[in-house]
Design a protein around this motif. Structure first.
Motif, PDB file in Angstrom:
ATOM      1  N   ASN A 130       6.327   1.004  -7.130  1.00 35.36           N
ATOM      2  CA  ASN A 130       6.464  -0.446  -7.208  1.00 35.36           C
ATOM      3  C   ASN A 130       5.197  -1.090  -6.666  1.00 35.36           C
ATOM      4  O   ASN A 130       4.784  -0.829  -5.535  1.00 35.36           O
ATOM      5  CB  ASN A 130       7.688  -0.888  -6.401  1.00 35.36           C
ATOM      6  CG  ASN A 130       8.004  -2.370  -6.569  1.00 35.36           C
ATOM      7  OD1 ASN A 130       7.138  -3.169  -6.914  1.00 35.36           O
ATOM      8  ND2 ASN A 130       9.246  -2.727  -6.334  1.00 35.36           N
ATOM      9  N   GLY A 175      14.174   2.604  -8.345  1.00 36.01           N
ATOM     10  CA  GLY A 175      14.136   3.564  -7.248  1.00 36.01           C
ATOM     11  C   GLY A 175      14.354   4.984  -7.733  1.00 36.01           C
ATOM     12  O   GLY A 175      14.183   5.299  -8.910  1.00 36.01           O
ATOM     13  N   ARG A 176      14.723   5.835  -6.794  1.00 36.15           N
ATOM     14  CA  ARG A 176      15.007   7.234  -7.074  1.00 36.15           C
ATOM     15  C   ARG A 176      16.459   7.514  -6.717  1.00 36.15           C
ATOM     16  O   ARG A 176      16.942   7.051  -5.672  1.00 36.15           O
ATOM     17  CB  ARG A 176      14.098   8.148  -6.239  1.00 36.15           C
ATOM     18  CG  ARG A 176      12.621   8.000  -6.532  1.00 36.15           C
ATOM     19  CD  ARG A 176      12.219   8.756  -7.764  1.00 36.15           C
ATOM     20  NE  ARG A 176      12.331  10.207  -7.587  1.00 36.15           N
ATOM     21  CZ  ARG A 176      12.225  11.072  -8.581  1.00 36.15           C
ATOM     22  NH1 ARG A 176      12.023  10.656  -9.821  1.00 36.15           N
ATOM     23  NH2 ARG A 176      12.332  12.365  -8.349  1.00 36.15           N
ATOM     24  N   HIS A 205      16.465   9.128  -3.523  1.00 36.70           N
ATOM     25  CA  HIS A 205      15.775   8.395  -2.467  1.00 36.70           C
ATOM     26  C   HIS A 205      16.573   7.139  -2.138  1.00 36.70           C
ATOM     27  O   HIS A 205      16.247   6.040  -2.556  1.00 36.70           O
ATOM     28  CB  HIS A 205      14.354   8.032  -2.878  1.00 36.70           C
ATOM     29  CG  HIS A 205      13.431   9.210  -2.902  1.00 36.70           C
ATOM     30  ND1 HIS A 205      12.115   9.130  -3.283  1.00 36.70           N
ATOM     31  CD2 HIS A 205      13.627  10.510  -2.590  1.00 36.70           C
ATOM     32  CE1 HIS A 205      11.554  10.320  -3.210  1.00 36.70           C
ATOM     33  NE2 HIS A 205      12.453  11.171  -2.796  1.00 36.70           N
ATOM     34  N   PHE A 206      17.640   7.338  -1.412  1.00 34.72           N
ATOM     35  CA  PHE A 206      18.416   6.223  -0.914  1.00 34.72           C
ATOM     36  C   PHE A 206      18.722   6.526   0.541  1.00 34.72           C
ATOM     37  O   PHE A 206      18.580   7.666   1.001  1.00 34.72           O
ATOM     38  CB  PHE A 206      19.700   6.029  -1.726  1.00 34.72           C
ATOM     39  CG  PHE A 206      20.630   7.210  -1.694  1.00 34.72           C
ATOM     40  CD1 PHE A 206      21.605   7.333  -0.717  1.00 34.72           C
ATOM     41  CD2 PHE A 206      20.531   8.214  -2.641  1.00 34.72           C
ATOM     42  CE1 PHE A 206      22.447   8.428  -0.676  1.00 34.72           C
ATOM     43  CE2 PHE A 206      21.377   9.317  -2.617  1.00 34.72           C
ATOM     44  CZ  PHE A 206      22.337   9.425  -1.630  1.00 34.72           C
ATOM     45  N   GLY A 252      15.911   1.819  -3.046  1.00 37.07           N
ATOM     46  CA  GLY A 252      14.502   1.439  -2.920  1.00 37.07           C
ATOM     47  C   GLY A 252      14.229   0.001  -3.305  1.00 37.07           C
ATOM     48  O   GLY A 252      13.442  -0.692  -2.644  1.00 37.07           O
ATOM     49  N   GLU A 253      14.846  -0.465  -4.383  1.00 34.44           N
ATOM     50  CA  GLU A 253      14.599  -1.829  -4.826  1.00 34.44           C
ATOM     51  C   GLU A 253      14.981  -2.838  -3.752  1.00 34.44           C
ATOM     52  O   GLU A 253      14.307  -3.851  -3.568  1.00 34.44           O
ATOM     53  CB  GLU A 253      15.382  -2.104  -6.110  1.00 34.44           C
ATOM     54  CG  GLU A 253      15.079  -3.457  -6.728  1.00 34.44           C
ATOM     55  CD  GLU A 253      15.833  -3.672  -8.032  1.00 34.44           C
ATOM     56  OE1 GLU A 253      15.200  -4.088  -9.018  1.00 34.44           O
ATOM     57  OE2 GLU A 253      17.048  -3.423  -8.056  1.00 34.44           O
ATOM     58  N   GLU A 313      12.274  -2.851  -0.957  1.00 44.22           N
ATOM     59  CA  GLU A 313      11.015  -3.424  -1.452  1.00 44.22           C
ATOM     60  C   GLU A 313      11.129  -4.931  -1.630  1.00 44.22           C
ATOM     61  O   GLU A 313      10.205  -5.682  -1.275  1.00 44.22           O
ATOM     62  CB  GLU A 313      10.620  -2.736  -2.769  1.00 44.22           C
ATOM     63  CG  GLU A 313      10.145  -1.306  -2.545  1.00 44.22           C
ATOM     64  CD  GLU A 313      10.049  -0.491  -3.818  1.00 44.22           C
ATOM     65  OE1 GLU A 313      10.610  -0.924  -4.846  1.00 44.22           O
ATOM     66  OE2 GLU A 313       9.414   0.579  -3.784  1.00 44.22           O
ATOM     67  N   THR A 353       7.820   3.228   5.065  1.00 37.63           N
ATOM     68  CA  THR A 353       8.979   4.042   4.731  1.00 37.63           C
ATOM     69  C   THR A 353      10.093   3.696   5.708  1.00 37.63           C
ATOM     70  O   THR A 353       9.834   3.151   6.790  1.00 37.63           O
ATOM     71  CB  THR A 353       8.633   5.545   4.778  1.00 37.63           C
ATOM     72  OG1 THR A 353       9.685   6.299   4.169  1.00 37.63           O
ATOM     73  CG2 THR A 353       8.439   6.026   6.204  1.00 37.63           C
ATOM     74  N   PRO A 389       7.887   8.868  -0.087  1.00 37.19           N
ATOM     75  CA  PRO A 389       9.198   8.280  -0.388  1.00 37.19           C
ATOM     76  C   PRO A 389       9.455   7.042   0.460  1.00 37.19           C
ATOM     77  O   PRO A 389       9.134   7.017   1.648  1.00 37.19           O
ATOM     78  CB  PRO A 389      10.185   9.402  -0.054  1.00 37.19           C
ATOM     79  CG  PRO A 389       9.451  10.331   0.839  1.00 37.19           C
ATOM     80  CD  PRO A 389       8.007  10.236   0.453  1.00 37.19           C
ATOM     81  N   ARG A 390      10.017   6.027  -0.162  1.00 35.45           N
ATOM     82  CA  ARG A 390      10.342   4.790   0.537  1.00 35.45           C
ATOM     83  C   ARG A 390      11.512   4.983   1.504  1.00 35.45           C
ATOM     84  O   ARG A 390      11.591   4.329   2.535  1.00 35.45           O
ATOM     85  CB  ARG A 390      10.725   3.711  -0.477  1.00 35.45           C
ATOM     86  CG  ARG A 390       9.563   3.168  -1.261  1.00 35.45           C
ATOM     87  CD  ARG A 390       8.894   2.058  -0.480  1.00 35.45           C
ATOM     88  NE  ARG A 390       7.811   1.503  -1.270  1.00 35.45           N
ATOM     89  CZ  ARG A 390       6.540   1.790  -1.098  1.00 35.45           C
ATOM     90  NH1 ARG A 390       6.182   2.643  -0.160  1.00 35.45           N
ATOM     91  NH2 ARG A 390       5.609   1.231  -1.844  1.00 35.45           N
ATOM     92  N   LEU A 391      12.448   5.853   1.129  1.00 31.31           N
ATOM     93  CA  LEU A 391      13.687   6.008   1.878  1.00 31.31           C
ATOM     94  C   LEU A 391      14.005   7.481   2.080  1.00 31.31           C
ATOM     95  O   LEU A 391      13.756   8.301   1.205  1.00 31.31           O
ATOM     96  CB  LEU A 391      14.853   5.360   1.118  1.00 31.31           C
ATOM     97  CG  LEU A 391      14.799   3.839   0.946  1.00 31.31           C
ATOM     98  CD1 LEU A 391      15.751   3.403  -0.143  1.00 31.31           C
ATOM     99  CD2 LEU A 391      15.164   3.148   2.245  1.00 31.31           C
TER     100      LEU A 391
END
Length: 496
Positions: free
Chosen positions: A249, A359-360, A363-364, A374-375, A378, A397, A482-484
């Motif tokens: 993103n 997102g993934r 990845h939550f 993720g959304e 962000e 992250t 990874p964001r999360l």
């Protein structure tokens, strides 16, 4: 105006017209793709194992072919990797795209003679649609820079193997090669920081017009330019006017990137993956990405909240709804069947079908039952940055912080590397908490019930994410943080 930019306009109009033909019949187009895929796959080992002869519709496909991720499909892919023919697709693949590791080690994604055009034409058509919509093709007359992996390939049982971006580099049209940077020898340098310094040397005196890459690595390139020259990017490259990106993103990076450039430039978002080129931004300013329905991929969509059920519903393009989260499943002319890509998308338009990558699926953050995606984080960060205009974020992250003290609730920890930190860090943290509570009712309930404490904001020192990625051997290229996470592995790596 140069010859390339002049000639690009009629070509752009032609390609746009070709797209309109299948855009008018999206459901029929996808059924035709499915029929073609099944005909090709029927005489493969996978096709025989899954009785492709009995499959005619998407419902048949869902009954005969289970959804698999890379790990579950690996026994077939390993046979391909060992040199066996006619396993997932007729013959043997032209390439194996080597990507970041899983529990089976590195992933090897087959690229076939049928699937390679999907990757090449997707990127080409993104540029041509930009030219069609804006009339601006002057970037073709300058130098074009693609920050990518090494184009050097190895042989794995007779199949050329390497990073997708390096493989695609071998298929850049001849009419663009003279404009392309960095040079081949520089592009083959494996150490990212050495490579970046060489790229800076090669580009400083060039007329750069288009720059493409994953935003955090492009930011590193821009930072080196500014450090080397003491000038903003716009002054070093006054003709730079188009930024092409994908993979993450862009919003968390937008402000710092454009601040470093010194002025806005046009941008095009793409959705590439080793498994296929999925979508691109066909209208400047429209955040939705046009889903490529006629490119050798039959798509299925699983409602994200039901993905982990034993038999979740598998929807087609005809069944999706706007503003719902779907896990993306691919059936492709590279021989991937019922393949869970791992990404989630949200439809923002159905005429034509446009998505945003949200997102993934893995990845939550749901360490406490909140299922934050993720959304949501962000959007929350973007909203907080708008409230605190001085803030510039390099990378971030979010991880759970589990309390061992019954009197102290657990909490989320946001680990953020700031280029410019907030003047009032507690207020910024409170804004993040408030934004996430508005977006996620489960998180709000957990805080209201004192099961979770307000989030902890941890500011990391400059270069923390780069050092962490370098320690993993994943600095540069297509690699992303990874964001999360549902554990502390990334967080402890950054803090350590």
């Amino acid at each position: 105006m140069g010859l390339k930019s002049v000639l690009s306009r009629p070509v752009a109009a032609l390609v746009h017209g070709q797209y309109q033909q299948w855009l008018r019949q999206p459901v029929a187009t996808q059924q035709r793709v499915l029929t073609d895929l099944l005909a090709q796959g029927a005489h493969t080992a996978f096709g025989r194992d899954h009785d492709f002869g009995a499959i005619a519709t998407a419902s048949d496909l869902a009954r005969h072919v289970p959804v698999r991720d890379y790990e579950a499909l690996y026994p077939y892919i390993n046979r391909v990797k060992q040199g066996e023919a006619n396993v997932l697709w007729p013959g043997r693949p032209l390439y194996l795209a080597k990507t970041s590791g899983t529990t089976s080690g590195a992933k090897y994604i087959p690229l076939t003679k049928a699937s390679i055009p999907n990757h090449i034409n997707g990127a080409r058509d993104a540029l041509l649609h930009y030219i069609y919509r804006t009339g601006r093709g002057q970037f073709l007359d300058g130098k074009l820079m693609f920050l990518s992996g090494s184009p050097e390939l190895e042989q794995v049982n007779g199949v050329h193997t390497g990073r997708l971006s390096g493989i695609v580099n071998h298929h850049i049209p001849a009419y663009l090669r003279r404009n392309q940077l960095p040079s081949y020898p520089t592009n083959t340098i494996e150490d990212w920081e050495t490579k970046l310094d060489r790229i800076v040397e090669e580009t400083l005196d060039q007329r750069m017009t288009l720059i493409s890459g994953i935003p955090p690595w492009v930011q590193m390139y821009f930072d080196r330019i500014v450090q080397r020259t003491g000038r903003a990017v716009k002054d070093v490259f006054p003709d730079f006017n188009l930024f092409v990106y994908g993979g993450v993103n862009f919003e968390p990076y937008r402000k710092k990137l454009f601040d470093t450039i010194g002025r806005p430039v046009d941008s095009i978002e793409t959705f590439p993956a080793s498994e296929g080129f999925i979508a691109f931004q066909d209208e400047p300013g429209n955040p939705g990405l046009l889903l490529l329905l006629n490119a050798g991929i039959f798509y299925e969509f699983i409602p994200a909240e039901r993905f982990f059920e034993p038999n979740p519903p598998r929807l087609t393009i005809a069944d999706v709804e706007l503003d719902k989260q779907y896990a993306l499943v691919l059936n492709t002319n590279a021989g991937l069947w019922g393949y869970s890509l791992g990404d989630t998308v949200r439809f923002v338009s159905k005429n034509p079908y446009r998505v945003v990558v949200s997102g993934r699926i893995k990845h939550f953050l749901s360490a406490f039952g909140e299922h934050v995606i993720g959304e949501e984080v962000e959007q929350t960060l973007r909203e907080a940055m708008a409230q605190f205009s001085e803030v510039d974020v390099v990378e971030f992250t979010v991880a759970p912080r589990v309390s061992n003290n019954p009197a102290e609730p657990s909490q989320h920890e946001w680990l953020v590397e700031f280029a410019t930190p907030p003047r009032d860090a507690p207020a910024f943290a409170a804004a993040l908490d408030a934004g996430l509570r508005r977006r996620n009712v489960y998180y709000d309930d957990l805080l209201s019930g004192n099961i979770l404490a307000p989030l902890r904001l941890t500011a990391l020192p400059a270069g923390a994410f780069q050092r962490y990625m370098k320690s993993l051997g994943k600095l540069g290229g297509q690699n992303k943080v990874p964001r999360l996470s549902n554990d502390r592995k990334v967080a402890e790596g950054l803090l350590g």
